[in-house]
Scaffold this motif. Sequence first.
Motif, PDB file in Angstrom:
ATOM      1  N   LYS A 367      49.361  32.378  37.825  1.00  0.00           N
ATOM      2  CA  LYS A 367      49.472  33.396  36.277  1.00  0.00           C
ATOM      3  C   LYS A 367      50.413  32.832  35.320  1.00  0.00           C
ATOM      4  O   LYS A 367      50.443  32.539  34.182  1.00  0.00           O
ATOM      5  N   CYS A 368      51.698  32.153  36.215  1.00  0.00           N
ATOM      6  CA  CYS A 368      53.010  31.679  35.573  1.00  0.00           C
ATOM      7  C   CYS A 368      52.165  29.937  35.446  1.00  0.00           C
ATOM      8  O   CYS A 368      52.872  29.722  33.897  1.00  0.00           O
ATOM      9  N   PHE A 369      51.287  29.159  35.874  1.00  0.00           N
ATOM     10  CA  PHE A 369      50.636  28.093  35.666  1.00  0.00           C
ATOM     11  C   PHE A 369      50.066  28.173  34.073  1.00  0.00           C
ATOM     12  O   PHE A 369      50.717  27.526  32.788  1.00  0.00           O
ATOM     13  N   TYR A 370      49.583  29.317  33.783  1.00  0.00           N
ATOM     14  CA  TYR A 370      47.972  29.693  32.080  1.00  0.00           C
ATOM     15  C   TYR A 370      49.843  30.101  31.328  1.00  0.00           C
ATOM     16  O   TYR A 370      49.123  30.335  29.880  1.00  0.00           O
ATOM     17  N   ASP A 371      50.642  30.927  31.326  1.00  0.00           N
ATOM     18  CA  ASP A 371      51.984  31.141  30.962  1.00  0.00           C
ATOM     19  C   ASP A 371      52.474  29.743  30.530  1.00  0.00           C
ATOM     20  O   ASP A 371      53.291  29.895  29.843  1.00  0.00           O
ATOM     21  N   CYS A 372      52.145  28.441  31.236  1.00  0.00           N
ATOM     22  CA  CYS A 372      53.410  27.412  30.999  1.00  0.00           C
ATOM     23  C   CYS A 372      54.784  27.565  31.103  1.00  0.00           C
ATOM     24  O   CYS A 372      55.623  26.815  31.550  1.00  0.00           O
ATOM     25  N   ASP A 373      54.898  28.760  32.311  1.00  0.00           N
ATOM     26  CA  ASP A 373      56.330  28.860  33.408  1.00  0.00           C
ATOM     27  C   ASP A 373      56.229  28.053  34.559  1.00  0.00           C
ATOM     28  O   ASP A 373      55.662  28.684  35.290  1.00  0.00           O
ATOM     29  N   TYR A 374      55.921  26.436  34.299  1.00  0.00           N
ATOM     30  CA  TYR A 374      55.693  25.768  35.248  1.00  0.00           C
ATOM     31  C   TYR A 374      57.002  25.799  36.451  1.00  0.00           C
ATOM     32  O   TYR A 374      56.724  25.874  37.123  1.00  0.00           O
ATOM     33  N   LYS A 375      58.039  25.857  35.995  1.00  0.00           N
ATOM     34  CA  LYS A 375      59.623  25.939  36.854  1.00  0.00           C
ATOM     35  C   LYS A 375      59.198  27.350  37.760  1.00  0.00           C
ATOM     36  O   LYS A 375      59.403  27.047  39.601  1.00  0.00           O
ATOM     37  N   GLN A 376      59.004  28.793  37.339  1.00  0.00           N
ATOM     38  CA  GLN A 376      58.264  29.684  37.831  1.00  0.00           C
ATOM     39  C   GLN A 376      57.208  29.524  39.091  1.00  0.00           C
ATOM     40  O   GLN A 376      57.738  29.714  40.461  1.00  0.00           O
ATOM     41  N   CYS A 377      56.721  28.640  38.502  1.00  0.00           N
ATOM     42  CA  CYS A 377      55.610  28.627  39.237  1.00  0.00           C
ATOM     43  C   CYS A 377      55.730  27.744  40.397  1.00  0.00           C
ATOM     44  O   CYS A 377      55.115  28.033  41.836  1.00  0.00           O
ATOM     45  N   LEU A 378      56.324  26.338  39.990  1.00  0.00           N
ATOM     46  CA  LEU A 378      56.456  25.606  41.565  1.00  0.00           C
ATOM     47  C   LEU A 378      58.050  26.478  42.952  1.00  0.00           C
ATOM     48  O   LEU A 378      57.574  26.152  43.714  1.00  0.00           O
ATOM     49  N   ARG A 379      58.702  27.174  41.574  1.00  0.00           N
ATOM     50  CA  ARG A 379      59.178  28.368  42.911  1.00  0.00           C
ATOM     51  C   ARG A 379      58.578  29.175  43.611  1.00  0.00           C
ATOM     52  O   ARG A 379      58.885  29.424  44.633  1.00  0.00           O
ATOM     53  N   ILE A 380      57.557  29.916  43.236  1.00  0.00           N
ATOM     54  CA  ILE A 380      55.916  30.276  44.021  1.00  0.00           C
ATOM     55  C   ILE A 380      55.794  29.772  44.754  1.00  0.00           C
ATOM     56  O   ILE A 380      55.594  29.959  45.750  1.00  0.00           O
ATOM     57  N   LEU A 381      55.026  28.294  44.853  1.00  0.00           N
ATOM     58  CA  LEU A 381      54.490  27.576  45.718  1.00  0.00           C
ATOM     59  C   LEU A 381      55.272  26.651  46.283  1.00  0.00           C
ATOM     60  O   LEU A 381      54.605  26.882  47.938  1.00  0.00           O
ATOM     61  N   ASN A 382      57.070  26.440  46.319  1.00  0.00           N
ATOM     62  CA  ASN A 382      57.760  26.439  46.839  1.00  0.00           C
ATOM     63  C   ASN A 382      57.776  27.425  48.796  1.00  0.00           C
ATOM     64  O   ASN A 382      57.664  26.972  49.676  1.00  0.00           O
ATOM     65  N   GLU A 383      57.581  28.568  48.135  1.00  0.00           N
ATOM     66  CA  GLU A 383      58.200  29.787  48.861  1.00  0.00           C
ATOM     67  C   GLU A 383      57.010  29.829  49.013  1.00  0.00           C
ATOM     68  O   GLU A 383      56.745  30.268  50.499  1.00  0.00           O
ATOM     69  N   LEU A 384      56.101  29.814  49.401  1.00  0.00           N
ATOM     70  CA  LEU A 384      54.676  30.085  49.516  1.00  0.00           C
ATOM     71  C   LEU A 384      54.043  29.441  50.956  1.00  0.00           C
ATOM     72  O   LEU A 384      53.777  29.546  51.755  1.00  0.00           O
ATOM     73  N   LEU A 385      54.323  27.903  50.322  1.00  0.00           N
ATOM     74  CA  LEU A 385      54.180  26.786  50.686  1.00  0.00           C
ATOM     75  C   LEU A 385      54.439  26.650  52.160  1.00  0.00           C
ATOM     76  O   LEU A 385      54.218  25.762  53.455  1.00  0.00           O
ATOM     77  N   LYS A 386      56.293  26.858  52.017  1.00  0.00           N
ATOM     78  CA  LYS A 386      56.911  27.004  53.150  1.00  0.00           C
ATOM     79  C   LYS A 386      55.633  27.712  54.253  1.00  0.00           C
ATOM     80  O   LYS A 386      56.380  27.440  55.602  1.00  0.00           O
ATOM     81  N   VAL A 387      54.804  28.820  54.577  1.00  0.00           N
ATOM     82  CA  VAL A 387      54.401  29.844  54.845  1.00  0.00           C
ATOM     83  C   VAL A 387      53.251  29.063  55.509  1.00  0.00           C
ATOM     84  O   VAL A 387      52.893  29.342  56.815  1.00  0.00           O
ATOM     85  N   ASP A 388      52.151  28.590  54.467  1.00  0.00           N
ATOM     86  CA  ASP A 388      51.152  27.889  54.923  1.00  0.00           C
ATOM     87  C   ASP A 388      50.764  26.820  54.151  1.00  0.00           C
ATOM     88  O   ASP A 388      50.600  27.023  52.817  1.00  0.00           O
ATOM     89  N   PRO A 389      51.291  25.922  54.584  1.00  0.00           N
ATOM     90  CA  PRO A 389      51.548  24.435  54.475  1.00  0.00           C
ATOM     91  C   PRO A 389      50.296  23.397  53.317  1.00  0.00           C
ATOM     92  O   PRO A 389      50.582  22.982  52.561  1.00  0.00           O
TER      93      PRO A 389
END
Length: 720
Positions: A367-389
């Motif tokens: 959702k952040c990606f489609y809202d063009c909020d790429y910084k927040q998108c990457l922050r969420i992804l970095n936290e997610l990929l720590k759990v499930d890379p």
Amino acid sequence: MPGDAENTSADTTNDHIDLSLYRQLVKQFIDMRRYSTALFWAEKVAVLSGQEPRDIYYQAQCMFLLGEYHRAAHTIKHHKLEKNSLPCFNLLLESLYAAKEFTEAATAIQNVEVEVMTTSLINQPVDAGSGCYLESNSVFGGEENHRNELLSSIYLMKGKVYEALDNRGMAMDFYVQALHKSIYCFEALEALVQHEMLMAWEEFELMHHLPLAQQSSETDAKLILKLYESRLKKYYELISARNAEEISPIVNPDILKFIKEFTARVQQTSSSDTQMPKASAIKVPLTPSQFMSPAQKVLEDLKAPTFSLQTSLSKASSLIDASHRSMFDSFSRRRSRDHDTDTLISLGDCLDRVQRSTDIMASEAEKCFYDCDYKQCLRILNELLKVDPFHNNALTIQIACLVENGDFNRLFYVAHKLVDRYPDKAISWYAVGCYYDMIGKSDPARRYLSKATSLDRLYGPAWLAYGHSFANENEHEQAMAAYFKATQLMRGCHLPLLYIGVECGLTKNLELAEKFFLQAMNIAPLDVYVLHELGVIKYEYEFFDGAATIFQCTVDIVKQRAKLNNEEISARWEPLFINLGHSLRKVHKYEEALYNFQYALLLKPQSPTTYTSIGFIHALLGNLDPAIEAFHKSLALNRDCIVTSTILKSCIEDLMDDSATIDEICSAALRDVAKNITANSRRLLNSDKFNGMKLKFDEEEEFANSNSDSNMVVEMSFDT
């Protein structure tokens, strides 16, 4: 001895083998992933039991788990269990699908009447004590209590088979039926959503027609709806939105006027196209494929879809068994939950805890990606990929984010890691292709993206990136061919339609481009990229007032999203402000145009075209001095721009032809001459004044001379 033989025979007659223990042993070895051992004992149990269907089923399942798909399918068909046993038929479809024997699987689907087996199962006697169906050959071994889930699995496999055969209409129909058979069949929803099979409004209808009340409690229904809503399109309204204030808080009402205008024009064009042909045309019968371009054929396919959600929902509703079986399923779940109080969790706690689910986090990042909020998108992804890379959906979004941010170093690391771990997955080579496309190497990019599409030809992002690799080099036909394939695979996604429209616009086919943009807007009405391209088409049609309105609406959405995201507007929107400025210039709103050009200059400071635009607006306003200054700045950045040089020359000539300018130059020159004369005269007057004035050091010098002896002889030493 004859007596010993008789004793041995008597002992073997009195001894017994408990097959239930061996059946349990087979299940234990399957749970421990010792499939070869499980197969060994499953085959022996099947022989000892006289080839009972449940033992044949577990034997074939062990073969399937070992990757011996043809062997498993042959075992089921050899014993002719596909027409008598729902689990065996389900396993047969799984085996043929895994073996890529899609035609044979479709033949089995046509030859087996699942509903007939289901009806025979419903008519079986039920044990009054347990509420379970009595043992039979059609469903066995605990499967009788999960009939809905079993039927849902069968319809899911039917959908997968027909999707592999490119019959997406029937595939979507089976997926909808699978989800209605069991609302817990997530794979059916994932196939519909992840493969972009449904439009946004169709997803809305599907969610509101799920048989939640028949198959779950009210509390469970809220949780299920929350989880499923997170999988739906992120660029459309939420299912929970009910009033106008919730639906579109950032939309400009003026845009609706022009959307209706566009729609009316397209409908008028389509109606004129569908009128009866002339008599001369009737003489030569032509099929649509003979006189339609590929783009027009895609539009015709969109007008006459092969899938009707209403038909599928009606069919699924008629097949739902509203008898005691579904009520028993929900009742048994509630009853078991009441007895097991340790597993009870309040709905509020569930909704709070589920936010930490990796799937929910991936949906939020999308959702952040489609809202063009790429910084927040990457922050969420970095936290997610720590759990499930290696979360597949998260990695797809991460690759897109890295491409948008131009972080090719990070993308290289991600692609390298994926290729090392999962060389047989399409997403690995998709990441490699995106990396090479980002660094400007189109040939290897196409090669790796083509490999990604061959590994998974239903992977839509790879087809889009494959088209981009051609579009970057202005190879419009090849790019549109890739986008056409993506359109077939991603029926409910607006991106292929958007990119086809862009390519049509670049080839000056404005009418087709407009139609594709309108189709994209039907799917994503608030997508800023679609709105921007619609404004460009308006400008090309010389409807400058409408173009300015659409561009202004797009700017409002971009500014509002940036404000909500607490960040500055990205430099990627500089062309939007430039286009808005030119549209306003065309309708003679020069001050507003100048404001937008200056805003674009803030987003991208060293842009020669922006300086040229600013200079042009100043020239139109009659401000020749700032215009010439802006043109000089533009030429300093791009000295080869003929347009800027021509306009600058005209401005200088106009400046020299202006009598007021000549008078100003002459008066300035006279002022300079007068200043020089005045300065020289003052210099002469000051010299005369200084000559008649005795200074202090002059008086001292005279006094010293009067006291000195003029006859004094100075003796000089010549000592060597």
